[in-house]
Motif scaffolding. Structure first.
Motif, PDB file in Angstrom:
ATOM      1  N   PRO A 105       0.704  -1.082  -0.129  1.00  0.00           N
ATOM      2  CA  PRO A 105      -0.146   0.074   0.000  1.00  0.00           C
ATOM      3  C   PRO A 105       0.875   1.216   0.071  1.00  0.00           C
ATOM      4  CG  PRO A 105      -0.240  -1.006   2.043  1.00  0.00           C
ATOM      5  CD  PRO A 105       0.819  -2.041   1.252  1.00  0.00           C
ATOM      6  N   VAL A 106       0.384   2.063  -0.746  1.00  0.00           N
ATOM      7  CA  VAL A 106       1.138   3.570  -0.992  1.00  0.00           C
ATOM      8  C   VAL A 106       0.017   4.606  -0.427  1.00  0.00           C
ATOM      9  CG1 VAL A 106       2.054   5.292  -2.277  1.00  0.00           C
ATOM     10  CG2 VAL A 106       2.679   2.801  -2.768  1.00  0.00           C
ATOM     11  N   ALA A 107       0.428   5.573   0.547  1.00  0.00           N
ATOM     12  CA  ALA A 107      -0.094   6.695   0.972  1.00  0.00           C
ATOM     13  C   ALA A 107       0.809   7.828   0.926  1.00  0.00           C
ATOM     14  CB  ALA A 107      -0.888   6.536   2.213  1.00  0.00           C
ATOM     15  N   PHE A 108       0.416   8.774   0.299  1.00  0.00           N
ATOM     16  CA  PHE A 108       1.560   9.931   0.481  1.00  0.00           C
ATOM     17  C   PHE A 108       0.759  11.298   0.196  1.00  0.00           C
ATOM     18  CE2 PHE A 108       3.923  13.126  -1.898  1.00  0.00           C
ATOM     19  CZ  PHE A 108       5.085  13.140  -1.336  1.00  0.00           C
ATOM     20  N   ARG A 109       0.996  12.215   1.225  1.00  0.00           N
ATOM     21  CA  ARG A 109       0.476  13.469   1.009  1.00  0.00           C
ATOM     22  C   ARG A 109       1.652  14.509   1.570  1.00  0.00           C
ATOM     23  NH1 ARG A 109      -1.719  17.596   4.025  1.00  0.00           N
ATOM     24  NH2 ARG A 109      -3.712  18.466   3.484  1.00  0.00           N
ATOM     25  N   GLU A 110       1.905  15.614   0.614  1.00  0.00           N
ATOM     26  CA  GLU A 110       2.776  16.472   1.109  1.00  0.00           C
ATOM     27  C   GLU A 110       2.308  18.016   0.238  1.00  0.00           C
ATOM     28  OE1 GLU A 110       5.941  18.087   3.053  1.00  0.00           O
ATOM     29  OE2 GLU A 110       5.510  15.838   2.888  1.00  0.00           O
ATOM     30  N   THR A 111       2.338  18.934   1.418  1.00  0.00           N
ATOM     31  CA  THR A 111       2.380  20.215   0.507  1.00  0.00           C
ATOM     32  C   THR A 111       3.809  21.051   0.400  1.00  0.00           C
ATOM     33  OG1 THR A 111       0.091  20.521   1.811  1.00  0.00           O
ATOM     34  CG2 THR A 111       1.085  22.582   1.145  1.00  0.00           C
ATOM     35  N   TYR A 112       3.921  21.521  -0.890  1.00  0.00           N
ATOM     36  CA  TYR A 112       4.810  22.002  -1.638  1.00  0.00           C
ATOM     37  C   TYR A 112       4.931  23.520  -1.306  1.00  0.00           C
ATOM     38  CZ  TYR A 112       6.418  17.599  -2.298  1.00  0.00           C
ATOM     39  OH  TYR A 112       6.728  15.962  -2.081  1.00  0.00           O
ATOM     40  N   SER A 113       5.998  24.217  -1.313  1.00  0.00           N
ATOM     41  CA  SER A 113       5.549  25.918  -1.428  1.00  0.00           C
ATOM     42  C   SER A 113       5.188  26.409  -2.832  1.00  0.00           C
ATOM     43  CB  SER A 113       6.958  26.719  -0.755  1.00  0.00           C
ATOM     44  OG  SER A 113       7.969  26.275  -1.776  1.00  0.00           O
ATOM     45  N   SER A 114       5.448  25.665  -3.778  1.00  0.00           N
ATOM     46  CA  SER A 114       5.075  26.105  -5.064  1.00  0.00           C
ATOM     47  C   SER A 114       5.022  24.787  -6.095  1.00  0.00           C
ATOM     48  CB  SER A 114       5.883  27.143  -5.747  1.00  0.00           C
ATOM     49  OG  SER A 114       7.241  26.614  -6.099  1.00  0.00           O
ATOM     50  N   ALA A 115       4.456  25.068  -7.371  1.00  0.00           N
ATOM     51  CA  ALA A 115       4.447  23.983  -8.263  1.00  0.00           C
ATOM     52  C   ALA A 115       5.737  23.719  -8.834  1.00  0.00           C
ATOM     53  CB  ALA A 115       3.503  24.366  -9.425  1.00  0.00           C
ATOM     54  N   CYS A 116       6.760  24.738  -9.103  1.00  0.00           N
ATOM     55  CA  CYS A 116       7.938  24.351  -9.150  1.00  0.00           C
ATOM     56  C   CYS A 116       8.780  23.503  -8.135  1.00  0.00           C
ATOM     57  CB  CYS A 116       8.734  25.919  -9.298  1.00  0.00           C
ATOM     58  SG  CYS A 116      10.597  25.893  -9.805  1.00  0.00           S
ATOM     59  N   VAL A 117       8.688  23.753  -6.988  1.00  0.00           N
ATOM     60  CA  VAL A 117       9.287  22.935  -6.023  1.00  0.00           C
ATOM     61  C   VAL A 117       8.559  21.377  -6.066  1.00  0.00           C
ATOM     62  CG1 VAL A 117       9.654  22.457  -3.377  1.00  0.00           C
ATOM     63  CG2 VAL A 117       9.698  24.755  -4.367  1.00  0.00           C
ATOM     64  N   LEU A 118       7.292  21.334  -6.360  1.00  0.00           N
ATOM     65  CA  LEU A 118       6.705  20.114  -6.461  1.00  0.00           C
ATOM     66  C   LEU A 118       7.422  19.330  -7.557  1.00  0.00           C
ATOM     67  CD1 LEU A 118       4.290  18.029  -6.067  1.00  0.00           C
ATOM     68  CD2 LEU A 118       3.025  19.363  -7.594  1.00  0.00           C
ATOM     69  N   ARG A 119       7.470  19.823  -8.783  1.00  0.00           N
ATOM     70  CA  ARG A 119       7.996  19.154  -9.920  1.00  0.00           C
ATOM     71  C   ARG A 119       9.502  18.828  -9.654  1.00  0.00           C
ATOM     72  NH1 ARG A 119       5.180  23.177 -12.605  1.00  0.00           N
ATOM     73  NH2 ARG A 119       7.158  24.585 -12.545  1.00  0.00           N
ATOM     74  N   ALA A 120      10.312  19.640  -9.110  1.00  0.00           N
ATOM     75  CA  ALA A 120      11.764  19.437  -8.607  1.00  0.00           C
ATOM     76  C   ALA A 120      11.973  18.421  -7.615  1.00  0.00           C
ATOM     77  CB  ALA A 120      12.514  20.835  -8.004  1.00  0.00           C
ATOM     78  N   ARG A 121      10.856  18.310  -6.879  1.00  0.00           N
ATOM     79  CA  ARG A 121      11.014  17.232  -5.651  1.00  0.00           C
ATOM     80  C   ARG A 121      10.371  16.015  -6.189  1.00  0.00           C
ATOM     81  NH1 ARG A 121      13.072  14.712  -3.328  1.00  0.00           N
ATOM     82  NH2 ARG A 121      12.789  14.065  -1.164  1.00  0.00           N
ATOM     83  N   THR A 122       9.441  16.053  -7.023  1.00  0.00           N
ATOM     84  CA  THR A 122       8.980  14.409  -7.326  1.00  0.00           C
ATOM     85  C   THR A 122       9.147  14.035  -8.808  1.00  0.00           C
ATOM     86  OG1 THR A 122       6.516  15.895  -7.842  1.00  0.00           O
ATOM     87  CG2 THR A 122       7.092  15.086  -5.441  1.00  0.00           C
ATOM     88  N   GLY A 123       9.876  14.861  -9.538  1.00  0.00           N
ATOM     89  CA  GLY A 123      10.069  14.517 -11.004  1.00  0.00           C
ATOM     90  C   GLY A 123       8.599  14.429 -11.842  1.00  0.00           C
ATOM     91  N   ALA A 124       8.507  13.086 -12.499  1.00  0.00           N
ATOM     92  CA  ALA A 124       7.373  13.088 -13.473  1.00  0.00           C
ATOM     93  C   ALA A 124       5.985  12.927 -12.398  1.00  0.00           C
ATOM     94  CB  ALA A 124       7.855  12.301 -14.495  1.00  0.00           C
ATOM     95  N   VAL A 125       6.241  12.237 -11.428  1.00  0.00           N
ATOM     96  CA  VAL A 125       4.887  11.623 -10.710  1.00  0.00           C
ATOM     97  C   VAL A 125       3.906  12.435 -10.640  1.00  0.00           C
ATOM     98  CG1 VAL A 125       4.361  10.428  -8.656  1.00  0.00           C
ATOM     99  CG2 VAL A 125       6.495   9.784  -9.402  1.00  0.00           C
ATOM    100  N   PHE A 126       3.987  13.716 -10.201  1.00  0.00           N
ATOM    101  CA  PHE A 126       2.796  14.581 -10.030  1.00  0.00           C
ATOM    102  C   PHE A 126       2.769  15.606 -11.419  1.00  0.00           C
ATOM    103  CE2 PHE A 126       3.368  12.908  -5.885  1.00  0.00           C
ATOM    104  CZ  PHE A 126       2.145  12.712  -5.579  1.00  0.00           C
ATOM    105  N   ALA A 127       3.530  15.286 -12.588  1.00  0.00           N
ATOM    106  CA  ALA A 127       3.509  16.330 -13.610  1.00  0.00           C
ATOM    107  C   ALA A 127       2.291  15.791 -14.517  1.00  0.00           C
ATOM    108  CB  ALA A 127       4.661  15.910 -14.508  1.00  0.00           C
ATOM    109  N   LEU A 128       1.091  16.417 -13.981  1.00  0.00           N
ATOM    110  CA  LEU A 128      -0.329  15.769 -14.605  1.00  0.00           C
ATOM    111  C   LEU A 128      -0.589  16.547 -15.801  1.00  0.00           C
ATOM    112  CD1 LEU A 128      -2.104  15.084 -11.213  1.00  0.00           C
ATOM    113  CD2 LEU A 128      -0.827  13.705 -12.571  1.00  0.00           C
TER     114      LEU A 128
END
Length: 135
Positions: free
Chosen positions: A110-133
């Motif tokens: 099972p996978v359960a992940f939740r994280e709030t990032y300061s911006s979409a740029c930081v989200l992309r830099a931190r999670t790669g293509a996973v949340f590049a929707l």
């Protein structure tokens, strides 16, 4: 009293271990039971509506960048938090929070992940293509 409780716990553990040894080696689960590499991903900005996608990794489907996202997850052992930060990415210090969520299964776990990032740029830099929707 504590000693008696520890003795009971040790005895129970020993009985469990003995039972496992007597039954023999575990058999591999059938392929259908171990299948299950999928994640439901969402990204929301502030109080706005969430965008989502279903990521399947056997074979990669359902996500705009499924092959890349699955490869990055595989390299991180399915742990989104272990995806390495993208080198050479500099994000402006503008606070525009985004929340990324993932739930599902990675090779049966099972996978359960939740994280709030300061911006979409930081989200992309931190999670790669996973949340590049975005396509």
């Amino acid at each position: 009293m504590k000693h008696l409780t520890r003795v009971k716990a040790a005895a129970a553990a020993l009985l469990t271990l003995t039972g496992l040894l007597v039954t023999g080696p575990a058999q591999a689960a059938p392929r259908d039971a171990s299948r299950g590499t999928w994640l439901h991903l969402t990204v929301s900005r502030g109080d706005g509506p969430a965008r989502g996608a279903l990521l399947l990794c056997d074979p990669p489907l359902g996500h705009p960048h499924a092959a890349r996202a699955c490869a990055q997850l595989a390299a991180a052992g399915g742990d989104i938090a272990r995806i390495p930060y993208a080198h050479g990415v500099f994000c402006p210090m503008i606070y525009a929070p985004v929340t990324a969520r993932a739930r599902g299964r990675w090779h049966g776990r099972p996978v359960a992940f939740r994280e709030t990032y300061s911006s979409a740029c930081v989200l992309r830099a931190r999670t790669g293509a996973v949340f590049a929707l975005d396509r």
